[in-house]
Write a protein that holds these residues in place. Structure first.
Motif, mmCIF file in Angstrom:
data_model
loop_
_atom_site.group_PDB
_atom_site.id
_atom_site.type_symbol
_atom_site.label_atom_id
_atom_site.label_comp_id
_atom_site.label_asym_id
_atom_site.label_seq_id
_atom_site.Cartn_x
_atom_site.Cartn_y
_atom_site.Cartn_z
ATOM 1 N N ILE A 154 2.075 -8.881 -9.198
ATOM 2 C CA ILE A 154 2.407 -7.561 -8.675
ATOM 3 C C ILE A 154 1.122 -6.761 -8.532
ATOM 4 O O ILE A 154 0.125 -7.027 -9.210
ATOM 5 C CB ILE A 154 3.408 -6.841 -9.615
ATOM 6 C CG1 ILE A 154 3.928 -5.550 -8.979
ATOM 7 C CG2 ILE A 154 2.777 -6.576 -10.977
ATOM 8 C CD1 ILE A 154 5.049 -4.898 -9.762
ATOM 9 N N GLY A 155 1.147 -5.785 -7.623
ATOM 10 C CA GLY A 155 -0.016 -4.933 -7.440
ATOM 11 C C GLY A 155 0.234 -3.896 -6.360
ATOM 12 O O GLY A 155 1.342 -3.795 -5.817
ATOM 13 N N PRO A 156 -0.794 -3.113 -6.023
ATOM 14 C CA PRO A 156 -0.657 -2.093 -4.988
ATOM 15 C C PRO A 156 -1.066 -2.621 -3.617
ATOM 16 O O PRO A 156 -1.886 -3.545 -3.505
ATOM 17 C CB PRO A 156 -1.630 -1.009 -5.453
ATOM 18 C CG PRO A 156 -2.730 -1.799 -6.113
ATOM 19 C CD PRO A 156 -2.084 -2.995 -6.745
ATOM 20 N N THR A 157 -0.509 -2.026 -2.579
ATOM 21 C CA THR A 157 -0.918 -2.337 -1.211
ATOM 22 C C THR A 157 -0.923 -1.057 -0.386
ATOM 23 O O THR A 157 -0.177 -0.111 -0.688
ATOM 24 C CB THR A 157 0.018 -3.388 -0.569
ATOM 25 O OG1 THR A 157 -0.494 -3.743 0.727
ATOM 26 C CG2 THR A 157 1.435 -2.859 -0.406
ATOM 27 N N ALA A 158 -1.763 -1.015 0.625
ATOM 28 C CA ALA A 158 -1.858 0.162 1.493
ATOM 29 C C ALA A 158 -2.388 -0.261 2.851
ATOM 30 O O ALA A 158 -3.084 -1.282 2.988
ATOM 31 C CB ALA A 158 -2.776 1.227 0.886
ATOM 32 N N VAL A 159 -2.038 0.515 3.871
ATOM 33 C CA VAL A 159 -2.534 0.285 5.223
ATOM 34 C C VAL A 159 -2.754 1.631 5.889
ATOM 35 O O VAL A 159 -2.008 2.589 5.644
ATOM 36 C CB VAL A 159 -1.549 -0.584 6.052
ATOM 37 C CG1 VAL A 159 -0.195 0.095 6.185
ATOM 38 C CG2 VAL A 159 -2.122 -0.913 7.420
ATOM 39 N N GLY A 160 -3.801 1.714 6.698
ATOM 40 C CA GLY A 160 -4.084 2.914 7.468
ATOM 41 C C GLY A 160 -4.625 2.540 8.831
ATOM 42 O O GLY A 160 -5.344 1.555 8.965
ATOM 43 N N LEU A 161 -4.261 3.306 9.862
ATOM 44 C CA LEU A 161 -4.716 3.002 11.206
ATOM 45 C C LEU A 161 -4.654 4.244 12.080
ATOM 46 O O LEU A 161 -3.976 5.226 11.762
ATOM 47 C CB LEU A 161 -3.875 1.893 11.837
ATOM 48 C CG LEU A 161 -2.408 2.234 12.096
ATOM 49 C CD1 LEU A 161 -1.983 1.789 13.487
ATOM 50 C CD2 LEU A 161 -1.530 1.565 11.042
ATOM 51 N N VAL A 162 -5.371 4.169 13.187
ATOM 52 C CA VAL A 162 -5.351 5.213 14.205
ATOM 53 C C VAL A 162 -5.162 4.537 15.553
ATOM 54 O O VAL A 162 -5.799 3.515 15.839
ATOM 55 C CB VAL A 162 -6.664 6.036 14.199
ATOM 56 C CG1 VAL A 162 -6.682 7.015 15.364
ATOM 57 C CG2 VAL A 162 -6.824 6.781 12.877
ATOM 58 N N GLN A 163 -4.275 5.110 16.384
ATOM 59 C CA GLN A 163 -4.087 4.625 17.756
ATOM 60 C C GLN A 163 -4.493 5.727 18.725
ATOM 61 O O GLN A 163 -3.914 6.817 18.719
ATOM 62 C CB GLN A 163 -2.632 4.217 17.982
ATOM 63 C CG GLN A 163 -2.240 2.959 17.223
ATOM 64 C CD GLN A 163 -0.875 2.415 17.598
ATOM 65 O OE1 GLN A 163 0.113 3.147 17.603
ATOM 66 N NE2 GLN A 163 -0.796 1.121 17.894
#
Length: 282
Positions: free
Chosen positions: A164-173
């Motif tokens: 188990i652990g953390p996850t993240a995503v970030g983006l710009v369009q």
């Protein structure tokens, strides 16, 4: 059918190891039965932009095939991994979505000391809590937990650990461009005491460009770091994707190549990736 999604001939002769074509066909029929056909209300460019966004309000079922070469002690080994990767968004309220992203790997290796091995690998399940509206500067983001499930049918295809652990995503369009990154870290918290603990990080920067008419090109680096063994695995992936439609079912197909800038001893050197994705606009 929306005329903006042009009819194209299906991509022919995509070959899989024995038995997997039947599995894919049955899985596809199940998904179509459960989700229904695409409404065909969105253009190919709309779907292409949403495909580039892992947090888009779009149900998708990618079936990704990875053909890797140059593995093993003699550099002649072959590895195949089929990743079934359903992405399903859920509206929690007027402001937030929950996006689930599951990776179900089915693999084959012909270079392991014990002989050829094939079967199911460990499943990874990620959950992203994401605001429906972009933030400052058009930032689209999501974060949540990621789970590693010890589902491998052979010890060489999995860690035999629950993680188990953390996850993240970030983006710009912006216009035709999509630029972002996805990351996670998984620690093992239970499982076989005879196996090494899991402590692994993923960092996946990505960029894509939409040429129009449902055609796009993408570049990603799926870098992982194994903290237990102090080892990077860094495949660089370049691919071209086309959105198309068969009957009322919207789909996309991607083909590309990969180069391993770094890999564990005996790991592959290069590969080919194809991805057939079933799209279900909401």
């Amino acid at each position: 059918m929306n005329s903006a999604i042009r009819r194209r001939p299906p991509f022919v002769n995509i070959k899989y190891p024995s038995g997997e074509f039947a599995f894919i066909s049955a899985f596809s029929l199940l998904v179509t039965f459960c989700c229904g056909n695409a409404s065909a209300q969105e253009t190919a460019d709309d779907l292409s932009q949403k495909l580039a966004n892992p947090l888009a309000n779009l149900i998708s079922v990618p079936i990704q095939s990875n053909f890797d070469f140059g593995a093993g002690a003699d550099g002649n080994g072959f590895a195949y991994t089929m990743n079934i990767q359903p992405v399903i968004p859920f509206a929690l309220n007027d402001d937030w979505n929950l996006i689930t992203r599951t990776i179900i790997p089915v693999g084959y290796r012909d270079y392991l000391p014990g002989g050829d091995v094939g079967g199911l690998g460990d499943i990874t399940a990620s959950f992203f809590l994401s605001p429906k509206d972009p933030g400052p500067g058009g930032l689209i983001w999501g974060a949540g937990p990621v789970f590693l499930l010890p589902t491998a049918t052979d010890e060489s295809l999995g860690a035999e650990k629950f993680g188990i652990g953390p996850t993240a995503v970030g983006l710009v369009q912006q216009g035709p461009w999509t630029v972002g990154a996805l990351g996670n870290h998984i620690w093992s918290v239970a499982g076989s005491e005879s196996r090494a603990d899991v402590s692994a990080s993923l960092l996946q920067p990505f960029v894509s460009y939409n040429f129009g008419h449902g055609t796009s090109a993408s570049l990603s680096v799926d870098s992982t770091y194994d903290w237990t063994n102090d080892q990077w695995t860094v495949p660089i992936n370049l691919g071209v994707t086309q959105v198309f439609q068969i009957g009322t079912q919207a789909m996309s197909f991607q083909i590309g190549g990969k180069y391993y800038a770094d890999a564990p001893p005996g790991g592959p050197e290069w590969g080919i990736r194809t991805t057939l994705t079933f799209l279900f606009p909401k």
